[in-house]
Enzyme design. Structure first.
Site: not given
Ligand code: NAD
Length: 487
Positions: A227, A261
């Site tokens: 997602e 998002c």
């Molecule tokens: P992010 O991808 O930075 O982090 C999400 C999660 O992934 C966190 O728990 C983080 O610790 C973990 N993470 C980070 N790097 C990682 C790696 N290399 N390996 C494994 N896990 C890792 O996202 P964010 O900044 O928390 O959220 C914002 C983003 O999420 C935006 O792009 C937004 O559009 C998206 N988002 C999508 C939805 C959806 O339902 N499609 C909903 C909310 C947010």
């Protein structure tokens, strides 16, 4: 060198402690199968109880993490949708679980053979959640995960530490760690977490990180639901009611200060209406938030890093010739250097493709307006970019609306508003292309986290003999082939 070895040793220790939890959950799942309706409902109930009993505490934790986040909005955006999703799953799970009879090809059904699908829990699901709706995007997916009879390990975001810690302790109180547990930590923990051979992994976060998750999952052949984010366009038709559209766009854009998002990322506007649309957007934003800085209904940017990222977009756009309106009706003082992370809405015109704001997901209170001449131009503009998570069309022309929907592809669509298609458990939620893969919510969530297992029960007749499959092959098998494919 010593540090490298220490780092590698620490990573190995981390992975092995996660593996211990995973294996304990796996064994408990195997022992428990088949997972009864009562057990599934009980787990859904416990998740609902956490939110109903501790919703206020969770909202306090989110307010502490964001420094400023309206408690009522958190109730609406995080607690209520997750409770609704869990209740919906509890209501429908008995029906979803039922084996499904499937018709068989002629004449096997007539001869007594039977075919059905049995929905089997996949096992242990790994769930990685982001910071923008930290409770909703952790508890919401649990609806499908628990209804499908799975156990789960959760890795919430390190950007909202108070909320993540509280979820860890609450889930620890209401669930045995072999059923459900939370693992907190940063990117290193996320990396180790995504290397675990889960039976399914659900990741919600940035597209760039989604690529790492998929790479890690490929090592263990773990199926993934991603997602992700992206640039969700608003397409304003010439037939749109501009005043109404502007208010609806602003409600969706300014909630959580654009850190959604599904937030409208940019607006495609008929070129002759640019000024009117700009003015209506400004007026709507000022009506909704007559003050910004100490407005208890407005959310701050989650941290200094993200605030700087957003100001960098503004500087880059301004340097490349953009016209920028900062909507600051009470003339409050804001600056990039200020430690306060509250940031007003900025509307950006005269954008060009080389501006970073037109290349990256905005995820904040900046809204570019892009003029278009014909609807075909607007469609082409959308299609020249990566497939967005959502597309919003405002207008009264049903033929044009149909054209836009037929000629573009996005995860979901809301017509004459923004964001709201996400709020219905009866609709699947998910992206497509760079905005994600797979879907959940409601029945789709149950299906995503279940294995649809085909079960075929053979007829008592000697089928092989009837169709000529006993060697030596000859006339009878030829006759069967003629019946099957006419050859
Ligand atoms: P992010 O991808 O930075 O982090 C999400 C999660 O992934 C966190 O728990 C983080 O610790 C973990 N993470 C980070 N790097 C990682 C790696 N290399 N390996 C494994 N896990 C890792 O996202 P964010 O900044 O928390 O959220 C914002 C983003 O999420 C935006 O792009 C937004 O559009 C998206 N988002 C999508 C939805 C959806 O339902 N499609 C909903 C909310 C947010």
């Amino acid at each position: 060198m010593a540090t490298l070895i220490d780092d590698a040793a620490a990573e190995q220790a981390l992975t092995s402690s996660l593996m211990d939890v995973f294996e304990a959950q796996r064994r408990a799942y195997m022992d428990e199968c088949p997972v009864s309706l009562d057990i599934r409902r009980d787990r859904l109930d416990r998740a609902i109880n956490i939110l109903m009993t501790h919703g206020d505490d969770l909202c306090d934790a989110m307010a502490a993490d964001f420094l400023s986040r309206p408690r009522l909005m958190s109730m609406f955006s995080d607690i209520a949708p997750a409770v609704k999703a869990l209740r919906y799953a509890k209501k429908h799970v008995a029906r979803w679980m039922r084996p499904e009879r499937r018709a068989l090809e002629f004449p096997l059904g007539l001869l007594g053979a039977r075919g059905e699908i049995r929905y089997h829990p996949k096992g242990v699901v790994g769930l990685i959640s982001p910071w923008n709706f930290p409770v909703n995007l952790t508890f919401g997916p649990l609806a499908g995960i628990l209804a499908a009879g799975n156990r789960a390990m959760i890795k919430p975001s390190e950007m909202t530490p108070e909320t993540s810690c509280l979820m860890e302790s609450l889930i620890g109180r209401y669930f045995d760690s072999k059923e459900l547990c939370v693992v907190t930590g940063g990117v290193d923990v996320g990396r180790a977490f995504s290397s675990i051979p889960f039976d399914h992994m659900l990741f919600t976060g940035a597209t760039s990180v989604g690529r790492h998750i998929m790479r890690a999952a490929s090592e263990t052949l773990t199926p993934v639901t991603l997602e992700l984010g992206g640039k969700s366009p608003v397409l304003l038709s010439r037939t749109a009611d501009i005043g109404q559209a502007a208010e609806r766009i602003m409600i969706g854009k300014m909630m959580n200060a654009g850190q959604i998002c599904l937030a409208p990322d940019y607006c495609l506007v008929p070129s002759e209406h640019m000024q009117e649309v700009h003015d209506e957007l400004v007026a709507a934003a000022e009506r909704l938030y007559p003050t910004v800085k100490d407005n208890a209904d407005y959310t701050a940017i989650v941290n200094a890093h993200h605030k700087t990222r957003l100001y960098d977009h503004i500087v880059d756009a301004r340097n490349k010739g953009a016209l920028i309106t900062d909507v600051n009706p009470a003339n409050e003082a804001f600056s990039r250097e200020d430690t306060d992370t509250v940031m007003p809405l900025h509307i950006i015109q005269r954008t060009t493709n080389d501006m970073t704001i037109m290349q990256e997901e905005v995820f904040g209170p900046l809204l570019p307006l892009v003029p278009y001449d014909s609807i075909d131009d607007a469609i082409t503009y959308v299609n020249e970019r990566e497939r967005p998570l959502a597309l919003y069309y405002f207008g009264k022309d049903r033929n044009e609306e149909r054209l836009v929907l037929d000629k573009t592809l996005s995860g979901g669509v809301t017509v004459n508003d923004v964001v709201w298609h996400v709020g219905h458990e009866s609709l699947p939620f998910g992206g497509v292309g760079a905005s994600g893969m797979g879907a959940y919510h409601g029945h789709e969530g149950f299906l995503t986290f279940s294995h649809a297992r085909a079960v075929y029960r053979q007829t008592g007749f000697n089928l092989a003999k009837m169709i000529g499959l006993l060697p030596p092959y000859g006339k009878k098998l030829k006759q069967t082939l003629r019946m099957q494919i006419g050859k």
